[in-house]
Design a protein around this motif. Structure first.
Motif, PDB file in Angstrom:
ATOM      1  N   GLU A 162     -48.648 -43.389  47.441  1.00  0.00           N
ATOM      2  CA  GLU A 162     -48.462 -43.158  48.878  1.00  0.00           C
ATOM      3  C   GLU A 162     -47.352 -44.046  49.426  1.00  0.00           C
ATOM      4  N   ALA A 163     -47.261 -45.270  48.933  1.00  0.00           N
ATOM      5  CA  ALA A 163     -46.234 -46.195  49.406  1.00  0.00           C
ATOM      6  C   ALA A 163     -44.838 -45.742  48.962  1.00  0.00           C
ATOM      7  N   LYS A 164     -44.738 -45.088  47.820  1.00  0.00           N
ATOM      8  CA  LYS A 164     -43.440 -44.634  47.309  1.00  0.00           C
ATOM      9  C   LYS A 164     -42.954 -43.363  48.003  1.00  0.00           C
ATOM     10  N   ARG A 165     -43.885 -42.580  48.541  1.00  0.00           N
ATOM     11  CA  ARG A 165     -43.534 -41.314  49.163  1.00  0.00           C
ATOM     12  C   ARG A 165     -42.869 -41.586  50.517  1.00  0.00           C
ATOM     13  N   PRO A 166     -41.680 -41.040  50.753  1.00  0.00           N
ATOM     14  CA  PRO A 166     -41.029 -41.278  52.052  1.00  0.00           C
ATOM     15  C   PRO A 166     -41.756 -40.538  53.173  1.00  0.00           C
TER      16      PRO A 166
END
Length: 65
Positions: free
Chosen positions: A33-37
């Motif tokens: 989730e943190a990597k998804r823009p």
């Protein structure tokens, strides 16, 4: 694992494994989730979030979601 995340010793080994697997899945999901823009908002409101700061009008017009 930190001390507060250690499985309880009174749990059966299967339950301890299940808790460890769930913690790992949760960590992987949070990393993904943190990597998804975040999606770009088109035509959205400029400035601060009105729900957070209570500013419900723009150029004299009341805004309702």
């Amino acid at each position: 694992m930190s001390d507060d995340q250690m499985p309880k010793p009174d749990l059966p080994p299967a339950a301890q494994r299940a808790l460890a697997e769930a913690a790992e899945r949760r960590r992987l999901a949070e990393d993904a989730e943190a990597k998804r823009p975040t999606p770009k908002e088109y035509g959205g409101r400029d400035g601060l979030d009105p729900a957070r700061y209570g500013d419900w009008e723009k150029k004299g017009l009341a805004i309702d979601f």
